[in-house]
Design a protein around this motif. Structure first.
Motif, PDB file in Angstrom:
ATOM      1  N   GLU A 425     -59.135 -77.814  68.248  1.00  0.00           N
ATOM      2  CA  GLU A 425     -57.950 -77.045  68.596  1.00  0.00           C
ATOM      3  C   GLU A 425     -57.376 -76.317  67.387  1.00  0.00           C
ATOM      4  OE1 GLU A 425     -56.486 -76.590  71.564  1.00  0.00           O
ATOM      5  OE2 GLU A 425     -58.170 -77.644  72.443  1.00  0.00           O
ATOM      6  N   VAL A 426     -57.277 -77.016  66.262  1.00  0.00           N
ATOM      7  CA  VAL A 426     -56.569 -76.476  65.105  1.00  0.00           C
ATOM      8  C   VAL A 426     -57.442 -75.541  64.277  1.00  0.00           C
ATOM      9  CG1 VAL A 426     -55.411 -77.117  62.939  1.00  0.00           C
ATOM     10  CG2 VAL A 426     -55.020 -78.450  65.004  1.00  0.00           C
ATOM     11  N   TRP A 427     -58.764 -75.709  64.318  1.00  0.00           N
ATOM     12  CA  TRP A 427     -59.647 -74.945  63.447  1.00  0.00           C
ATOM     13  C   TRP A 427     -59.446 -73.439  63.538  1.00  0.00           C
ATOM     14  CZ3 TRP A 427     -62.108 -74.494  59.233  1.00  0.00           C
ATOM     15  CH2 TRP A 427     -63.081 -73.518  59.057  1.00  0.00           C
ATOM     16  N   PHE A 431     -58.506 -71.232  60.198  1.00  0.00           N
ATOM     17  CA  PHE A 431     -59.409 -70.157  59.778  1.00  0.00           C
ATOM     18  C   PHE A 431     -58.659 -68.832  59.723  1.00  0.00           C
ATOM     19  CE2 PHE A 431     -62.705 -66.933  60.621  1.00  0.00           C
ATOM     20  CZ  PHE A 431     -63.593 -67.232  59.587  1.00  0.00           C
ATOM     21  N   ARG A 432     -57.854 -68.575  60.749  1.00  0.00           N
ATOM     22  CA  ARG A 432     -57.075 -67.332  60.794  1.00  0.00           C
ATOM     23  C   ARG A 432     -56.130 -67.219  59.594  1.00  0.00           C
ATOM     24  NH1 ARG A 432     -53.122 -68.623  64.110  1.00  0.00           N
ATOM     25  NH2 ARG A 432     -51.597 -68.448  62.422  1.00  0.00           N
ATOM     26  N   ILE A 433     -55.447 -68.303  59.289  1.00  0.00           N
ATOM     27  CA  ILE A 433     -54.508 -68.295  58.163  1.00  0.00           C
ATOM     28  C   ILE A 433     -55.252 -68.094  56.846  1.00  0.00           C
ATOM     29  CG2 ILE A 433     -52.872 -69.725  56.871  1.00  0.00           C
ATOM     30  CD1 ILE A 433     -52.134 -71.024  59.597  1.00  0.00           C
ATOM     31  N   SER A 434     -56.431 -68.711  56.710  1.00  0.00           N
ATOM     32  CA  SER A 434     -57.219 -68.551  55.475  1.00  0.00           C
ATOM     33  C   SER A 434     -57.624 -67.092  55.271  1.00  0.00           C
ATOM     34  CB  SER A 434     -58.466 -69.430  55.536  1.00  0.00           C
ATOM     35  OG  SER A 434     -58.121 -70.787  55.637  1.00  0.00           O
ATOM     36  N   ALA A 496     -52.651 -59.076  56.587  1.00  0.00           N
ATOM     37  CA  ALA A 496     -52.337 -60.399  56.040  1.00  0.00           C
ATOM     38  C   ALA A 496     -51.169 -61.045  56.775  1.00  0.00           C
ATOM     39  CB  ALA A 496     -52.020 -60.287  54.555  1.00  0.00           C
ATOM     40  N   VAL A 497     -50.089 -60.291  56.969  1.00  0.00           N
ATOM     41  CA  VAL A 497     -48.886 -60.842  57.604  1.00  0.00           C
ATOM     42  C   VAL A 497     -49.180 -61.240  59.051  1.00  0.00           C
ATOM     43  CG1 VAL A 497     -46.548 -60.313  58.381  1.00  0.00           C
ATOM     44  CG2 VAL A 497     -47.296 -59.601  56.103  1.00  0.00           C
ATOM     45  N   LEU A 498     -49.846 -60.358  59.790  1.00  0.00           N
ATOM     46  CA  LEU A 498     -50.141 -60.648  61.196  1.00  0.00           C
ATOM     47  C   LEU A 498     -51.029 -61.879  61.349  1.00  0.00           C
ATOM     48  CD1 LEU A 498     -50.743 -57.055  62.638  1.00  0.00           C
ATOM     49  CD2 LEU A 498     -48.738 -58.497  62.966  1.00  0.00           C
ATOM     50  N   LEU A 499     -52.031 -62.002  60.478  1.00  0.00           N
ATOM     51  CA  LEU A 499     -52.932 -63.143  60.581  1.00  0.00           C
ATOM     52  C   LEU A 499     -52.245 -64.441  60.169  1.00  0.00           C
ATOM     53  CD1 LEU A 499     -56.318 -61.695  59.261  1.00  0.00           C
ATOM     54  CD2 LEU A 499     -55.682 -62.201  61.617  1.00  0.00           C
ATOM     55  N   ILE A 500     -51.439 -64.401  59.155  1.00  0.00           N
ATOM     56  CA  ILE A 500     -50.795 -65.630  58.677  1.00  0.00           C
ATOM     57  C   ILE A 500     -49.809 -66.174  59.710  1.00  0.00           C
ATOM     58  CG2 ILE A 500     -49.190 -66.554  56.963  1.00  0.00           C
ATOM     59  CD1 ILE A 500     -50.585 -64.705  54.912  1.00  0.00           C
ATOM     60  N   VAL A 501     -49.017 -65.287  60.328  1.00  0.00           N
ATOM     61  CA  VAL A 501     -48.018 -65.763  61.296  1.00  0.00           C
ATOM     62  C   VAL A 501     -48.586 -65.887  62.706  1.00  0.00           C
ATOM     63  CG1 VAL A 501     -46.132 -64.790  59.945  1.00  0.00           C
ATOM     64  CG2 VAL A 501     -47.107 -63.449  61.802  1.00  0.00           C
ATOM     65  N   ILE A 554     -51.690 -72.757  66.661  1.00  0.00           N
ATOM     66  CA  ILE A 554     -50.566 -72.616  65.722  1.00  0.00           C
ATOM     67  C   ILE A 554     -50.378 -71.134  65.433  1.00  0.00           C
ATOM     68  CG2 ILE A 554     -49.632 -73.322  63.488  1.00  0.00           C
ATOM     69  CD1 ILE A 554     -51.681 -75.635  63.526  1.00  0.00           C
ATOM     70  N   ALA A 555     -49.545 -70.480  66.230  1.00  0.00           N
ATOM     71  CA  ALA A 555     -49.359 -69.038  66.100  1.00  0.00           C
ATOM     72  C   ALA A 555     -48.075 -68.623  66.806  1.00  0.00           C
ATOM     73  CB  ALA A 555     -50.546 -68.284  66.690  1.00  0.00           C
ATOM     74  N   LEU A 556     -47.348 -67.697  66.205  1.00  0.00           N
ATOM     75  CA  LEU A 556     -46.126 -67.199  66.835  1.00  0.00           C
ATOM     76  C   LEU A 556     -46.430 -66.551  68.185  1.00  0.00           C
ATOM     77  CD1 LEU A 556     -43.969 -65.562  64.017  1.00  0.00           C
ATOM     78  CD2 LEU A 556     -43.484 -67.629  65.324  1.00  0.00           C
ATOM     79  N   GLY A 557     -47.609 -65.953  68.299  1.00  0.00           N
ATOM     80  CA  GLY A 557     -47.970 -65.262  69.522  1.00  0.00           C
ATOM     81  C   GLY A 557     -48.090 -66.170  70.730  1.00  0.00           C
ATOM     82  N   ARG A 558     -48.064 -67.495  70.535  1.00  0.00           N
ATOM     83  CA  ARG A 558     -48.149 -68.430  71.654  1.00  0.00           C
ATOM     84  C   ARG A 558     -46.801 -68.603  72.355  1.00  0.00           C
ATOM     85  NH1 ARG A 558     -53.221 -68.497  73.208  1.00  0.00           N
ATOM     86  NH2 ARG A 558     -54.663 -69.346  71.698  1.00  0.00           N
ATOM     87  N   PHE A 559     -45.701 -68.147  71.740  1.00  0.00           N
ATOM     88  CA  PHE A 559     -44.388 -68.322  72.340  1.00  0.00           C
ATOM     89  C   PHE A 559     -44.136 -67.248  73.390  1.00  0.00           C
ATOM     90  CE2 PHE A 559     -43.972 -70.511  68.275  1.00  0.00           C
ATOM     91  CZ  PHE A 559     -43.378 -71.699  68.667  1.00  0.00           C
TER      92      PHE A 559
END
Length: 567
Positions: A425-427, A431-434, A496-501, A554-559
């Motif tokens: 689930e978390v991988w 990976f996206r944040i990295s 960078a910003v979009l992928l991190i958040v 783990i992503a803002l887009g899930r809200f």
């Protein structure tokens, strides 16, 4: 609502670990709509995201005269335990696929067992609450004076024009939407446009809708889809047993959905017969993303044992036509059926591997009570009187959804299941944040100034070996290096910003892929260090993976409050 005549309970529970295909009960939505249409007050309690004490407290508060509980074979324990807790508080009624197929199993735990379609049955039960003449109601089974009483069977009708739309007002839609977006991206809910299936596959349990195929009016289906869109869902699971059986009607429905311009996509179940590429193309234009085919085996002899009435060649033709029309194809297969051998199993695996399927579900053949397969399995065990079949898990084919993940396999140690589930689930999020941090590093090198980029671009243009690109770099990019450098800096920062958040993740992955390809085709040639050069090449692969895997949990887009274009 201070009091309700009827409380309907869906005893499904959302598992604590992993992601699962949880959906509300269409059956109870239809019952709720029918009761409301008849003038009764109803509360449909969906147990999925509630604790048991919350459900019991709400039942006590509403003081209903009737408590109806849905049950299928995968939730029988929850249904029975709830029945024991509410018995005596009201007349208890159980319905659904499992009680409809095996009503005697439930007569000691419930006051009434509803068999088959329940819309008319539940209204009739309310009409006979005073006189208790339940034996006059078609489609009920109960125990009276120690004897099991079975009323006449309820006859189905092909006419579905008077069927009210399922009532979705009591469903925790926001919680379902949030769950699905967190785990699966698209918020999905079920819709049923037809009922019944005329085919006689030996393993199939059709205890509710039976063999009679009936279809709702096209306008009714589109109206329900509009309602679903207004509730905020993204995607529909057409839960028909056989969505594509009536070719002409399926074509008309798909055309009407296309004309309605609804912000929804959908998927469905199909047989490999009664279809062609023209139909699939129309379904694709209407928003169909995936079709699940019940192929079951790649061995012709096993298919005959199953009484499927199809051949592997027909399956291949349907799947290839589906994919050619732009729709993803998925396949259900069973292993261990009567007559299965090592050779037939290998043929099935090779066959499924040769098809252009985007999803494959292999499940262990499970003999459900009431099926020909069950009777044959009992005979093979030398147990003609019945009894439980050999222990097994009735998964995908019991619920007829898109399968159960391998991590949910029977017998897996709990700690192993939890660990595998958490990692898988978390991988994607890690990976996206990295990758986002990778782009943040490159972008930050330009925030203090871009003058250092000019000699880099000069060197890249001078040594670039690609015909055409070399000339563009020399004559266009180098003389105008400042706007190109600024554009690169801004694009890297945004990516960078979009992928991190975790916003607009796949679009950010596309932008990152373009940026990485740009670096791999230009700057990489100016480097003498092979390690640094491969860093640019690997960036192309990494960003492509982002597009495929998506944001993860783990992503803002899930809200749900995030605008759709940023999810």
């Amino acid at each position: 609502m201070d009091r309700a005549d009827v409380v309907l309970v869906y005893p499904q529970r959302a598992p604590k670990q992993g992601r699962h295909w949880v959906m509300p009960s269409l059956g109870l939505m239809y019952l709720s709509a029918s009761l409301r249409h008849a003038g009764y007050t109803v509360r449909h309690i969906d147990h999925t995201f509630l604790e048991r004490d919350e459900v019991l407290a709400e039942i006590d508060r509403l003081k209903p005269s009737v408590i109806g509980i849905y049950c299928m074979i995968t939730m029988q324990d929850e249904a029975l335990s709830l029945a024991h807790q509410v018995r005596g508080k009201a007349l208890t009624v159980v319905g659904g696929p499992y009680p409809s197929g095996e009503p005697e199993t439930f007569v000691d735990d419930f006051d009434l067992v509803a068999v088959g379609e329940g819309e008319e049955t539940i209204v009739s039960i309310m009409e006979h609450l005073e006189d208790r003449a339940f034996d006059k109601i078609p489609g009920v089974v109960f125990r009276r004076d120690g004897e099991v009483v079975k009323s006449t069977a309820r006859q189905r009708t092909k006419d579905m024009t008077n069927l009210p739309l399922p009532y979705r007002g009591d469903i925790p839609n926001d919680e379902y939407i949030a769950y699905w977006r967190r785990h699966w991206k698209d918020a999905t809910t079920p819709l049923m446009s037809t009922r019944g299936c005329p085919f006689r596959c030996d393993f199939c349990h059709k205890s509710v809708f039976g063999d009679l195929f009936s279809a709702r009016p096209v306008e009714s289906v589109v109206e329900e889809m509009r309602e679903i869109a207004k509730l905020g869902y993204d995607h529909i699971w057409m839960s028909d047993d056989l969505f594509t059986l009536n070719y002409k009607r399926t074509f008309e429905l798909a055309r009407a959905i296309e004309d309605a311009h609804l912000p929804l996509t959908w998927e469905c179940l199909s047989r490999v017969t009664h279809v062609d590429q023209a139909l699939f193309e129309q379904m694709h234009r209407a928003g169909c993303k995936r079709i699940f085919f019940g192929i079951e085996s790649g061995d012709e002899r096993v298919l005959k044992e199953m009484k499927k009435g199809i051949t592997p060649d027909q399956a291949r033709a349907a799947v290839e036509a589906c994919v050619a029309a732009g729709i993803k194809a998925a396949g259900f297969f069973m292993v261990g059926y009567i007559g299965e051998t090592t050779d037939s199993l290998i043929r099935s695996i090779n066959f499924s591997s040769s098809l252009p399927l985007d999803y494959v579900s292999y499940t262990i053949a499970y003999p459900l009570p009431g099926t020909g397969f069950y009777e044959r399995a009992q005979a093979a065990r030398g147990d003609p009187e019945g009894g439980d079949p050999a222990p097994a898990e009735p998964h995908a084919h019991a619920a007829r959804g898109p399968g159960i993940p391998a991590r949910d396999r029977p017998g897996a140690p709990r700690h192993e299941v939890a660990t595998l589930s958490a990692m898988s689930e978390v991988w994607p999020s890690l990976f996206r944040i990295s990758v986002g941090l990778y782009w943040l590093y490159f972008a930050s090198q330009k925030w203090q100034g871009i003058a250092w980029m000019k000699p880099v671009l000069d060197a890249a243009a001078r040594v670039n070996p690609i015909p055409g690109l070399h000339e563009v770099l020399v004559s266009v990019v180098v003389p105008n290096w400042v706007p190109f450098a600024l554009a690169q800096s801004v694009a890297e920062t945004v990516t960078a910003v979009l992928l991190i958040v975790g916003l607009a993740t796949r679009w950010a992955g596309v932008l990152g892929l373009l940026l990485a390809a740009n670096l791999a085709l230009t700057v990489a040639f100016a480097l003498n260090d092979d390690g640094f050069r491969w860093m640019y090449y690997l960036a192309v692969i990494a960003n492509a993976q982002i597009i495929v895997s998506g944001p993860g949990p783990i992503a803002l887009g899930r809200f749900g409050w995030v605008p759709a274009f940023l999810r």
